[in-house]
Design an enzyme around this catalytic site. Structure first.
Site, PDB file in Angstrom:
ATOM      1  N   TYR A 152       7.529 -16.224  -2.476  1.00  0.00           N
ATOM      2  CA  TYR A 152       6.387 -16.747  -1.727  1.00  0.00           C
ATOM      3  C   TYR A 152       6.183 -18.218  -2.070  1.00  0.00           C
ATOM      4  CZ  TYR A 152       6.290 -11.824  -1.164  1.00  0.00           C
ATOM      5  OH  TYR A 152       6.691 -10.553  -0.887  1.00  0.00           O
ATOM      6  N   ARG A 306       5.919   2.123  -8.348  1.00  0.00           N
ATOM      7  CA  ARG A 306       6.701   3.232  -7.800  1.00  0.00           C
ATOM      8  C   ARG A 306       6.384   4.554  -8.504  1.00  0.00           C
ATOM      9  NH1 ARG A 306      12.422   0.711  -8.222  1.00  0.00           N
ATOM     10  NH2 ARG A 306      11.408   0.081 -10.151  1.00  0.00           N
TER      11      ARG A 306
END
Ligand SMILES: Cc1cc2nc3c(=O)[nH]c(=O)nc-3n(C[C@H](O)[C@H](O)[C@H](O)COP(=O)(O)O)c2cc1C
Ligand code: SF4
Ligand code: SF4
Ligand code: SF4
Length: 556
Positions: A152, A306
């Protein structure tokens, strides 16, 4: 001194957390057009907050409506976003966790690089971050995290690989972090020193020419000086060479082949250079390992996503002392790569082929391939049925019995049983290829081949309950499942499957008891490397028990 562990509270600036676990920020693809919070977003975060993490850090939320990364991203780019974000902060806090919002900006999403940005856009971006932070605090978030990592804008600006600017926002590491410092100082000026403010940095970008610890140590120290309260240390996830699933990306979301916590060493290193708390992330779903990271002082907090997608009650189960109940994340990354539709929100998709090609990498003949339709095929005509792919597939989608070309019991076990000379008492021993199976010569020497079929498998944990029952249907009197003692071989790539061997054996016996048998005819043993040669002795004992059982009249 009191021992610090996962459940020890921690105070960061004015933020008081009940434990050391953070739900790592993760794009959920659940925002409504315009970047607004949806009911799905609320449920997703509420569920994980309720299950016990100390801090829920809400995903990458864009401070700008144009410079935005792909997918259905949340935004905090206007005051209109505040009410939805306020509902989100409230559901998280009502569920018992503290709420954080990660704020971000992405020029990669619109195909630009730092040197393409006029200075005016940089000045605007700095203000957008400051306003984004203000809106987040106004919405009721306890903490804001500045996204200075991955692919980013702020990471592009920090990176010595991608920041090619010639003005004061480029050059050496101090120039490359000027915009970051101005953002932090601006937020502090507007909101004061007491609001908790985190930053996430990639300690190593794992990309040629990218930042490594050498640069990140300086960046970390400067961020602390500027007023950052806590550093969330991530790694990799640069898409600008290998792209998605490239090496850098996988270092940030370590897959099945990586050990537990492959990036903890980075946080541990950064911790030596700052006095503020440091968070580590990446494959920390093994509770024992996660606890050791905190207990050994390698990081002050752990972040994970996760494992919480695979089992939202991860924290609750660890706290209750029942880690064996955790639905383990197989690190297949299906949640990210294998959505059925691009607009589907992120969730655990463990049982779908992720096209991760782990099977290809592990097949001795490199047979699996992705065909022209993007579907995995196995090249069955050359397959020698070794089972390596079935044993390693993190998504558990390669199965012996599900493959019409290959029925393991019919193709491998049945011929071995038919080949047994003894018609009196016959048994099957299923042995791990890298452990007890190594006893095969001794088996022959001890004359066991007469009535015992020794079957080699990559891991006994991959043998299904149903398959055990099918083996009994071949007319054998008993099955001995021989695996490795796990503590002996913590690096075994099948270690997540391994505990299933005992559970499946127990279940198969339960089923048999329910229907006919009163005694155990399937047993399981776990041998250390040194005990491997004892398998033939153990098999002999097993056969004696079967014989006694048979003579007792307990046969089927
Ligand atoms: C689906 C998904 C989305 C992610 N989105 C973000 C994000 O928005 N911001 C961020 O800092 N990291 C993001 N990450 C990285 C994770 O926060 C985390 O660092 C990484 O998955 C490793 O941790 P884990 O092993 O607990 O999954 C994302 C990871 C996944 C799997
Ligand atoms: S899809 Fe795979 S990586 Fe993602 S949460 Fe589920 S098991 Fe873990
Ligand atoms: S079958 Fe399994 S190992 Fe092979 S690509 Fe699919 S998920 Fe990966
Ligand atoms: S069974 Fe063995 S040879 Fe066949 S595809 Fe799988 S790994 Fe390759």
């Amino acid at each position: 001194m009191e021992k610090v562990g996962l459940f020890t509270p921690i105070k960061i600036n004015t933020l008081e957390l009940k434990n050391r676990m953070m739900m790592s920020p993760a794009f959920s693809n659940s925002a409504a057009p315009g970047g607004f919070v949806t009911d799905w977003t609320l449920r997703h975060y509420q569920k994980r907050a309720a299950a016990g993490v100390g801090l829920v850090m809400v995903e990458h939320t864009s401070v700008n409506g144009y410079y935005i990364h792909g997918g259905n991203r949340l935004q905090v780019s206007t005051d209109q976003h505040i009410p939805g974000l306020a509902r989100l902060a409230k559901v998280i806090k009502d569920a018992g966790a503290k709420a954080g919002l990660q704020i971000a900006h992405s020029i990669h999403g619109v195909g630009l690089k730092p040197e393409d940005l006029p200075k005016r856009v940089i000045m605007e971006m700095i203000q957008e971050f400051i306003q984004g932070a203000r809106r987040a605090y106004e919405a009721g978030f306890d903490v804001v995290e500045l996204h200075f990592a991955h692919t980013y804008t702020m990471a592009d600006m920090l990176s010595r690989r991608t920041n090619r600017r010639l003005d004061e926002y480029g050059g050496d590491v101090y120039g490359r972090m000027r915009a970051h410092q101005e953002i932090i100082l601006g937020i502090r000026e507007m909101m004061g020193r007491d609001v908790p403010l985190f930053a996430v940095i990639s300690a190593d970008e794992f990309i040629i020419g990218g930042n490594t610890l050498k640069q990140t140590r300086i960046i970390a120290q400067e961020l602390e000086k500027c007023g950052i309260d806590c550093l969330d240390v991530t790694a990799g996830v640069r898409f600008d060479d290998g792209g998605l699933k490239g090496y850098s990306d996988l270092r940030g979301k370590p897959t099945v082949e990586y050990p537990d916590g492959p990036n903890v060493y980075l946080a541990e290193d950064i911790k030596k250079y700052v006095t503020i708390p440091v968070i580590t992330r990446g494959k920390l779903g093994n509770p024992e390992f996660a606890a050791s990271v905190i207990e050994q002082g390698r990081a002050d907090m752990i972040a994970m996503i996760r494992p919480l997608l695979a089992d939202d009650k991860w924290v609750k189960k660890v706290q209750a002392g029942r880690p064996e109940l955790i639905k383990i994340c197989m690190a297949c990354n299906n949640c990210l790569y294998k959505r059925r539709h691009p607009d589907d929100p992120i969730k655990c998709m463990e049982r779908e082929c992720a096209q991760c090609l782990t099977c290809l990498r592990n097949c001795p003949y490199h047979l699996p391939f992705i065909n022209e339709n993007g579907v995995l095929e196995f090249g069955n005509e050359w397959c020698d049925e070794c089972g390596m792919c079935a044993g390693i597939c993190p998504a558990h989608v390669v199965r012996f019995h599900a493959n019409p070309q290959y029925d393991w019991v019919a193709d491998q076990v049945a011929p071995a049983v038919q080949g047994l000379k003894s018609k009196d008492l016959r048994a099957v021993v299923i042995a791990c290829a890298s452990g007890p199976y190594r006893c095969d010569d001794k088996f022959l020497a001890d004359g066991l081949a007469h009535n015992v079929a020794l079957i080699r498998v990559p891991c006994p944990g991959r043998v299904e309950t149903l398959q055990m029952l099918c083996i009994l249907e071949l007319g054998v009197d008993g099955i001995l499942v021989a695996g490795c003692r796990l503590e002996e071989n913590p690096e075994c790539k099948f270690r997540h499957h391994h505990p299933w061997a005992a559970r499946r054996v127990a279940r198969a016996n339960e089923i048999l008891q329910e229907v006919v048998l009163t005694r155990k005819v399937i047993e399981e043993v776990e041998l250390t490397g040194l005990q491997v040669l004892e398998l033939s002795g153990l098999t002999r004992d097993f056969i004696s028990r079967l014989r006694a059982h048979k003579e007792d009249g307990g046969s089927r």
